[in-house]
Motif scaffolding. Structure first.
Motif, PDB file in Angstrom:
ATOM      1  N   ARG A   1     -97.625  -3.525  -1.705  1.00  0.00           N
ATOM      2  CA  ARG A   1     -96.343  -3.836  -1.030  1.00  0.00           C
ATOM      3  C   ARG A   1     -96.340  -5.264  -0.506  1.00  0.00           C
ATOM      4  O   ARG A   1     -95.326  -5.949  -0.546  1.00  0.00           O
ATOM      5  CB  ARG A   1     -96.083  -2.838   0.099  1.00  0.00           C
TER       6      ARG A   1
ATOM      7  N   TYR B   1     -90.151  -2.506  -5.025  1.00  0.00           N
ATOM      8  CA  TYR B   1     -89.879  -1.546  -3.940  1.00  0.00           C
ATOM      9  C   TYR B   1     -88.468  -1.803  -3.401  1.00  0.00           C
ATOM     10  O   TYR B   1     -88.280  -2.125  -2.223  1.00  0.00           O
ATOM     11  CB  TYR B   1     -90.953  -1.722  -2.863  1.00  0.00           C
TER      12      TYR B   1
ATOM     13  N   LEU C   1     -84.816  -1.533  -1.877  1.00  0.00           N
ATOM     14  CA  LEU C   1     -84.306  -0.743  -0.754  1.00  0.00           C
ATOM     15  C   LEU C   1     -83.607   0.541  -1.199  1.00  0.00           C
ATOM     16  O   LEU C   1     -83.873   1.620  -0.678  1.00  0.00           O
ATOM     17  CB  LEU C   1     -83.317  -1.627   0.014  1.00  0.00           C
TER      18      LEU C   1
ATOM     19  N   ARG D   1     -86.029   3.396  -2.333  1.00  0.00           N
ATOM     20  CA  ARG D   1     -87.244   3.688  -1.559  1.00  0.00           C
ATOM     21  C   ARG D   1     -87.477   5.174  -1.315  1.00  0.00           C
ATOM     22  O   ARG D   1     -88.610   5.646  -1.410  1.00  0.00           O
ATOM     23  CB  ARG D   1     -87.232   2.925  -0.219  1.00  0.00           C
ATOM     24  N   ASP D   2     -86.420   5.920  -1.028  1.00  0.00           N
ATOM     25  CA  ASP D   2     -86.614   7.355  -0.754  1.00  0.00           C
ATOM     26  C   ASP D   2     -87.186   8.056  -1.978  1.00  0.00           C
ATOM     27  O   ASP D   2     -88.120   8.845  -1.881  1.00  0.00           O
ATOM     28  CB  ASP D   2     -85.289   8.035  -0.374  1.00  0.00           C
TER      29      ASP D   2
ATOM     30  N   ILE E   1     -88.772   6.663  -4.511  1.00  0.00           N
ATOM     31  CA  ILE E   1     -90.139   6.158  -4.788  1.00  0.00           C
ATOM     32  C   ILE E   1     -91.136   6.918  -3.903  1.00  0.00           C
ATOM     33  O   ILE E   1     -92.179   7.382  -4.382  1.00  0.00           O
ATOM     34  CB  ILE E   1     -90.219   4.635  -4.524  1.00  0.00           C
ATOM     35  N   GLU E   2     -90.802   7.063  -2.628  1.00  0.00           N
ATOM     36  CA  GLU E   2     -91.720   7.765  -1.707  1.00  0.00           C
ATOM     37  C   GLU E   2     -91.927   9.209  -2.156  1.00  0.00           C
ATOM     38  O   GLU E   2     -93.036   9.734  -2.094  1.00  0.00           O
ATOM     39  CB  GLU E   2     -91.177   7.767  -0.270  1.00  0.00           C
TER      40      GLU E   2
ATOM     41  N   THR F   1     -90.872   0.250 -10.958  1.00  0.00           N
ATOM     42  CA  THR F   1     -91.128   0.183  -9.509  1.00  0.00           C
ATOM     43  C   THR F   1     -92.620   0.389  -9.256  1.00  0.00           C
ATOM     44  O   THR F   1     -93.385   0.670 -10.178  1.00  0.00           O
ATOM     45  CB  THR F   1     -90.354   1.277  -8.740  1.00  0.00           C
ATOM     46  N   GLU F   2     -92.989   0.331  -7.973  1.00  0.00           N
ATOM     47  CA  GLU F   2     -94.408   0.535  -7.639  1.00  0.00           C
ATOM     48  C   GLU F   2     -94.875   1.929  -8.051  1.00  0.00           C
ATOM     49  O   GLU F   2     -96.067   2.139  -8.287  1.00  0.00           O
ATOM     50  CB  GLU F   2     -94.660   0.300  -6.143  1.00  0.00           C
TER      51      GLU F   2
END
Ligand SMILES: N[C@@H](CCC(=O)N[C@@H](CS)C(=O)NCC(=O)O)C(=O)O
Length: 315
Positions: A153, A170, A172, A175-176, A178-179, A235-236
């Protein structure tokens, strides 16, 4: 591991386990963040401002967690900003060593023989395992972070204009999701292969192995309908997934006994793995010889040290 700066036991057979013989990964201890202004990040202290030439990354190609950081450094075009050392892939009784293997380098900062000496420079009473990756600050002479999920990150958005911001791993808006994917895959897939490989009871092994394959079903079903694991952009979550996929047929299938199927049995996942491998710069972060030499040097799992000949047809 080190306890109060002293070697406690040989690294090789010692992995922490729970009452059922399950492998328990230890939390990373250096948790500072590089930021564009030097302000503190979500954890740790302030004072780690993004600057060219100030930070150094110690990695081993064998290690999926370290390889995450190499991938993001490439994708964000930070090669000229953050320098790198590659460690010897073969684990020793003092864990990671410099030199002594093709493409393993010396320690450019202190000419140390082992990475544990770097940990002791940061904290002479360090207690914990000697893990890669390590992100070192040449100015404050300490470890910024040894937690790969946080280092990626920082590399993604801690370097401001020093990085290539045409790629954001990552974003915005994602993000949810990705998590959620990270959470779904960390325990049962990325760490799941280790839980299978280092299990010391049949029950713990079977539980972990089944979770690995139910994760692969989940991965395959997502990749059947979208190009990346989260929506249609890299993404990550893709970085975290790729490093486990690329090692799977090569070492996890045999050494870690996650052998119900291989990645090439999952057509969408296999094609995706090749697609990520072919992204600019990524192939340079994958060293098949180091991966094999390193994993098969784990004495607890392979006492003879014999390295199998096959390449798992991975690429
Ligand atoms: N939480 C750490 C885990 C890193 C890790 O476990 N690295 C392994 C290599 S793949 C290691 O250095 N193991 C040596 C040991 O545990 O003694 C991260 O993601 O950065």
């Amino acid at each position: 591991m080190l306890i109060d700066g002293q070697w406690a036991e040989d690294f090789q057979p010692v992995q922490k386990k729970d009452a059922k013989g399950g492998f328990v990964r230890q939390p990373s201890q250096f948790r500072n963040w590089i930021t564009p202004t030097g302000d503190a990040g979500p954890t740790g202290s302030a004072g780690f401002k993004a600057e060219t030439g100030r930070y150094h990354l110690y990695v081993a190609y064998i290690c999926p967690w370290a390889s995450r950081t190499l991938m993001v450094r490439k994708l964000k075009k930070l090669e000229g900003v953050v320098s790198v050392s590659i460690l010897n892939p073969k684990l020793t009784d003092k864990v990671w060593a410099f030199n002594g293997y093709p493409e393993a380098g010396s320690d450019p900062l202190f000419a140390d023989d082992y990475l544990y000496q770097t940990y002791l420079r940061a904290d002479k009473y360090y207690t914990g395992r000697i893990t890669v990756p390590v992100l070192w600050d040449k100015q404050l002479n300490t470890i910024v972070s040894n937690e790969s999920s946080e280092i990626i990150r920082m590399l993604n958005n801690g370097f401001g204009g020093l990085a290539d911001n045409s790629i954001n791993l990552y974003p915005l808006l994602l993000r949810d999701e990705i998590e959620q994917v990270n959470e779904r895959l960390y325990h049962s897939f990325n760490n799941g292969v280790y839980r299978a490989g280092f299990a010391t009871s049949q029950e713990a092994y079977e539980e972990a192995c089944k979770e690995v394959f139910s994760s692969l079903d989940y991965i395959e079903s997502r990749l059947a309908t979208q190009p990346y694991i989260v929506e249609s952009v890299l993404t990550e979550a893709d970085i975290r997934l790729f490093v486990t996929l690329i090692r799977f047929d090569l070492v996890y299938h045999g050494l870690f006994k996650t052998n119900l199927k291989q990645i090439k049995d999952y057509p969408f996942t296999y094609a995706y793995m090749l697609k990520v491998y072919r992204l600019p710069g990524i192939a340079e972060t994958v060293n098949i010889d180091h991966i094999k030499a390193g994993y098969y040097s784990i004495k607890a799992l392979n006492p003879t040290g014999i390295v199998p000949l096959g390449l798992g047809n991975i690429i």
